[in-house]
Design an enzyme around this catalytic site. Structure first.
Site, PDB file in Angstrom:
ATOM      1  N   GLY A 188       0.410  -0.811  -0.515  1.00 17.56           N
ATOM      2  CA  GLY A 188       0.250  -0.089  -0.021  1.00 17.56           C
ATOM      3  C   GLY A 188       0.705   1.069   0.001  1.00 17.56           C
ATOM      4  N   SER A 189       1.622   1.238  -0.336  1.00 13.94           N
ATOM      5  CA  SER A 189       3.123   2.008  -0.400  1.00 13.94           C
ATOM      6  C   SER A 189       2.472   3.559  -1.001  1.00 13.94           C
ATOM      7  CB  SER A 189       4.761   2.184  -0.266  1.00 13.94           C
ATOM      8  OG  SER A 189       5.094   1.554  -1.799  1.00 13.94           O
TER       9      SER A 189
ATOM     10  N   ALA B 295      12.844  -3.509   5.242  1.00 16.07           N
ATOM     11  CA  ALA B 295      12.939  -2.704   5.866  1.00 16.07           C
ATOM     12  C   ALA B 295      12.061  -1.950   7.026  1.00 16.07           C
ATOM     13  CB  ALA B 295      14.431  -2.133   6.434  1.00 16.07           C
TER      14      ALA B 295
ATOM     15  N   ALA C 138       4.817   9.657  11.260  1.00 16.39           N
ATOM     16  CA  ALA C 138       4.758   7.938  10.267  1.00 16.39           C
ATOM     17  C   ALA C 138       5.858   7.004  10.952  1.00 16.39           C
ATOM     18  CB  ALA C 138       3.785   7.737   8.877  1.00 16.39           C
TER      19      ALA C 138
ATOM     20  N   VAL D 264       5.771   0.093   9.608  1.00 19.23           N
ATOM     21  CA  VAL D 264       5.295  -0.992  10.134  1.00 19.23           C
ATOM     22  C   VAL D 264       4.993  -2.312   9.076  1.00 19.23           C
ATOM     23  CG1 VAL D 264       2.772  -0.320   8.991  1.00 19.23           C
ATOM     24  CG2 VAL D 264       2.948  -1.107  11.731  1.00 19.23           C
ATOM     25  N   GLY D 265       6.211  -2.599   8.764  1.00 20.45           N
ATOM     26  CA  GLY D 265       5.550  -3.411   7.317  1.00 20.45           C
ATOM     27  C   GLY D 265       5.843  -4.701   8.358  1.00 20.45           C
ATOM     28  N   GLU D 266       6.786  -4.891   9.109  1.00 23.89           N
ATOM     29  CA  GLU D 266       7.207  -5.821   9.735  1.00 23.89           C
ATOM     30  C   GLU D 266       6.952  -6.555  11.202  1.00 23.89           C
ATOM     31  OE1 GLU D 266      11.450  -6.490   7.986  1.00 23.89           O
ATOM     32  OE2 GLU D 266      11.251  -4.730   8.643  1.00 23.89           O
TER      33      GLU D 266
END
Lengths: 155, 792
Positions: B506-507, B544, B742, B745-747
């Protein structure tokens, strides 16, 4: 050896010579350029190639196309009407049920099959019905939320 | 400025096309005259190819050519510069030894079976210990040792830490091979054009590094390599390296003069794709009687397989968890990355963190138990705090670890009503039900049945674990930067070109929200281009958990630059000062003068269409103020911000079968400020699915270098029916360096899951699970062992 068959796909009769060894998924993707059904495993385990044949959801990678002469086939490309997404597709978009989206067409078709069969599923019924569709991105939460919202709206 | 778009649950911009089945993935790329390549892998895990006869394969009708090690360019490639497209010495069962190009994939496959190969077998090394033993055969003789790299980190004084400890615990852990299992298998289409320039349609996560890697592998200038990223059907770290099939496809195209597609079958994906490194870990940790942590000491042995990848750098992250999750005054971490004849391993979501969080948080639980302290209070008293620096040199800006733990503890209160109705921690004020926990998003509603309805062989327990993860990039390459441009056209439409990549997370949408917010336009008026190295500016890659922070800052800077240009022209046209202007609803308006405004479209046209006119084109480059870790001490501030999280698992253990069922997973994450809460929840929920699999079901079973379960029936992912209730809670701390506050949060969604579940199993049945996945067999064996010990 080639066989001539007719597949009624998304309302259109498609007459086609096919190699008898080919799966329905092969024909959809490689002969008819309907790329919405995806090949995730080619062994019926992931559900990404799900389409609806004669009203039943099937993993098209596991079906020999030659066996389905004359069948009525609905694929994800046939879900939108007049340029508008089907409510199931819209709910998946709006609830966040799509990330990479590779599994999405399979989910769209199997959710349609579920709601055709059982328009008011409980969450547990929806989860059990969709257990053959794997998703690696969403954790299923928002997909299930989308299913429940469509079921609610159709009340 | 209003926060109209930031913080909104904006549906993904690419979702409608994906829902309609119209998106073009790597597997969907078809080019005129495209040929199909298939790869022959070695029959033996360690063998010299002494003869190869391809003549029968070449004669098969439809075969265009057969490639062998003779077709290799002279260069080595890969992170360790230890790989070649085709091998004359196979070092694993996934080693490519030949390739066939044919008019269709079936013919190519048939031709593979016609290639005759004679092997001279070499001794196999399938265990890292054996690989390191005296006189072991060298897997890469030019490397002089099977130890590719040893990490050796320490801070403080371990002996002092140990002497100050009232309690010390120690445990050995065994961690398995797991696979990314992207729903789309690996695929590439390569085409050389008449200028001898290569175009690669790829699902990579690192287009610009791949451009360089391919130029090295093929011996052509990087400027002659163009990467076009198709829609990506899952990545999760798989796309962080160059793999041999990519230069192989390029060589196939060059030799035939036609585009060539190489697509993996699912079995091939399991056999020849990268896996997360298995590891053996020994950890010791201590604490004072008052609960203050004293020391941690972890040593790891990682089996990296036959070739080195970026995955070999994962000990840097394991080190970070060991040294810096909670306040640890004394710590040591060592890791040996060892060559074997096993599978290749690579980077996978969390990059070492699911492994290290499992062992560190299991020991945290043991310390709390030894100290007879509440596991949440024990964690909170040692938690990282805002505006601090860890002994490792991590500069923590915003930090919501305490709040995350409090949030999952509140959720645990309702779980405790089920688990221990007689000793609920905070139920004095009346029953706390889930829906009353403020801000908690409950994403499922299969409620566990009350405790007193459970049969006696079903035991319930709850467990906790926290996580620390980079959230402001991670400098593991000399630049951690990203470039962006923002163009405003004469219709007032905005195009963001970003170096970063959409891999489903969703980037694209988050970046569009940032640009739309900054320019005061609707999200519908933004187009994001992010898939072509000939067009987009440089970016190190999507990994990352860095994209929202790094690419978000770059997009923001580009949008501000474009806004300055808009204001410059608008100020002239409106006859006011630049500082009186603001942008919203597609208009530039004069503050305090109602009705005085001009549309973006008019500004762009007036700026373009005149003598000496200019386009509106903003640019942004953001490289965070961070450091590469010191090559000897491994200290340094690798990220510009750190994300935190905590999870609470509520489980049922069937003591007759050993089966563990997770009823509920509460996840709280400090994400700085959520640009798009729906996308943040999606990352956490999806991460949890992977974390649950790592904890309970997923394992590549490898025997003598061979994967025994290379299919989705025997490699078990969590399905929709297996998932527990996932509760997500977003903790906002507004990071000072992040775009609109912000952090990444991806990992984090999956990093603490295995530990939280292991701790819950202990709470339920009193056994410490130290090997993943925690299968019924292993749980049962641990229960038997416990019973045996009780009898002695």
């Amino acid at each position: 050896m080639k066989t001539l068959i007719t597949l009624n796909i998304n309302g259109d009769a498609r007459e086609i010579y096919i190699d008898a060894r080919r799966s329905l998924l092969d024909i959809l993707r490689d002969e008819l350029a309907l790329m919405g059904a995806h090949r995730g495993c080619d062994s019926g385990d992931c559900g990404a190639c799900t389409v609806i044949v004669n009203g039943q959801p099937v993993t098209s990678c596991m079906m020999l196309a030659a066996d389905w002469n004359g069948a009525e086939i609905l694929t994800v490309e046939g879900m939108a009407k007049d340029g508008q997404l089907h409510p199931i597709q819209r709910a998946l978009v709006e609830k966040g049920g799509i990330q990479c989206g590779f599994c999405t067409p399979g989910f769209v078709m199997n959710i349609k099959a579920l709601l055709d069969e059982n328009p008011k599923p409980t969450e547990a019924e929806a989860r059990a019905w969709l257990a053959g569709n794997l998703c690696r991105c969403t954790g299923y939460a928002k997909i299930i939320e989308a299913v429940m919202s469509v079921a609610e709206e159709s009340a | 400025m209003t926060d109209a778009l930031i913080g909104q649950r904006v549906p993904k911009l690419d979702a409608p096309s994906k829902a309609a089945g119209k998106t073009i993935y790597g597997h969907d790329v078809r080019l005129p005259s495209m040929l199909h390549g298939r790869i022959l892998y070695s029959r033996y895990a360690h063998a010299k190819i002494i003869r190869m006869d391809t003549s029968r394969a070449e004669k098969l009708r439809g075969v265009k050519c057969v490639l062998t090690p003779k077709d290799n360019p002279p260069h080595r490639f890969g992170y360790g510069k230890d790989n070649k497209p085709f091998k004359d010495i196979a070092r694993s069962l996934r080693d490519e030894i030949a390739g066939v190009v044919a008019t269709d994939a079936d013919i190519a496959e048939e031709a593979l079976s016609l290639i005759e190969v004679d092997y001279e077998l070499l001794p196999n090394i399938f265990s890292p210990r054996e690989a390191l033993s005296e006189g072991a055969l060298l897997i890469h003789p030019e490397h002089k040792s099977n130890l590719f790299q040893r990490y050796n980190y320490s801070h403080g004084d371990l002996a002092q830490g140990e002497s100050e400890s009232a309690v010390v615990v120690e445990e050995k852990f065994l961690l398995p091979y797991v696979s990314h299992v992207c729903m789309e298998t690996s695929v590439v289409v390569a085409q050389f054009d008449h200028r001898d320039h290569l175009t690669l349609w790829s699902t990579t996560q690192i287009p610009f590094l791949l451009q360089r890697d391919l130029s090295e592998a093929l011996g052509i200038p990087g400027s002659n390599v163009r990467i076009i990223q198709t829609a990506v059907g899952g990545a999760f770290g798989r796309g962080l390296d160059i793999y041999p099939y990519e230069p192989i496809a390029a060589l196939m195209s060059r030799k035939t003069g036609q585009p060539v597609r190489v697509a993996f079958s699912r079995e091939e994906e399991f056999l020849a794709g990268p896996a997360r490194q298995p590891a053996e870990v020994t950890v010791r940790a201590g604490a004072k009687a008052d609960g203050t942590l004293t020391f941690r000491d972890a040593s790891c042995m990682l089996d990296i397989g036959a070739y080195v990848s970026w995955g070999t750098v994962t000990p840097l992250v394991m080190m970070e968890t060991t040294a810096s999750l909670y306040q640890v005054p004394h710590a040591r971490f060592t890791a040996d990355c060892v060559y074997t004849n096993n599978l290749i391993t690579g980077a996978m979501r969390g990059y070492g963190n699911p492994q290290s969080t499992f062992f560190i948080e299991t020991l945290m639980d043991r310390l709390a138990e030894a100290l007879k302290m509440d596991p949440v209070n024990f964690r909170i008293m040692n938690a990282n705090v805002p505006n601090s620096e860890t002994p490792q040199g991590l500069v923590i800006t915003s930090c919501g670890l305490k709040e995350c733990l409090e949030a999952v503890a509140a959720s645990a209160d309702s779980a405790r009503m089920n688990v221990y109705p007689e000793r609920s921690r905070r139920n004095e004020g009346g029953r706390l039900v889930l829906s009353e926990v403020e801000g908690m998003t409950v994403t499922a509603n299969i409620k566990p049945s009350p405790f007193n309805l459970q049969p006696p062989h079903i035991k319930r327990g709850i467990g906790f674990a926290s996580t620390l993860n980079v959230g402001g990039g991670a400098r593991i390459y000399r630049s951690d930067g990203c470039g962006a441009t923002v163009k405003v056209d004469d219709f007032g439409h905005v195009t963001l070109v970003t170096g970063s990549t959409e891999i489903g997370q969703g980037s694209e949408t988050a970046l569009a929200q940032i640009v739309a917010q900054t320019l005061g336009v609707k999200i519908e008026n933004i187009t994001v281009l992010n898939s072509d190295t000939d067009i987009k500016p440089w970016d190190v890659g999507v990994h990352a958990s860095r994209t929202t922070f790094i690419a978000g800052n770059a997009a923001y800077l580009a949008a501000v630059d474009a806004r300055n240009q808009i204001f410059e022209t608008a100020a002239q046209l409106l006859g006011v000062g630049v500082d009186q202007l603001s942008a919203s609803a597609g208009q530039v308006t004069v503050r305090d003068e109602a009705g005085k405004s001009i549309s973006l479209e008019q500004v762009a046209r007036r700026r373009h269409f005149k003598e000496g006119g200019k386009v509106i084109l903003g640019e942004g480059w953001y490289d965070p103020p961070t450091q590469l870790v010191d090559k000897d001490t491994y200290k340094g501030n690798i990220s510009a911000a750190y994300g935190f999280g905590a999870q609470m698992a509520e489980v049922e253990v069937d003591i007759e079968t050993g089966k563990v069922r997770v009823l509920r997973l509460a996840c709280a994450n400090d994400v700085g400020h959520a640009i798009n809460p729906m996308a943040v929840e999606g990352q956490i929920e999806g991460g949890a699915q992977m974390g649950l699999g790592y904890a309970l079901t997923e394992e590549l079973i490898v025997k003598d270098g061979k994967v025994l379960n290379p299919d989705l029936l025997d490699y078990r992912l969590f399905t929709s029916a297996d998932m527990p209730i996932i509760e997500t809670r977003i903790i906002e701390t507004d990071d000072p360096g992040g775009p609109f506050g912000a952090k990444g949060v991806g990992e984090m969604g999956g990093t603490p899951t295995a530990a939280a579940i292991a701790n819950a199993i202990y709470d339920a049945v009193g056994v410490r699970m130290t090997q993943l996945p925690m299968t019924p067999e292993r749980v049962l064996a641990a229960l038997d062992e416990k019973e045996k010990r009780a009898r002695v």
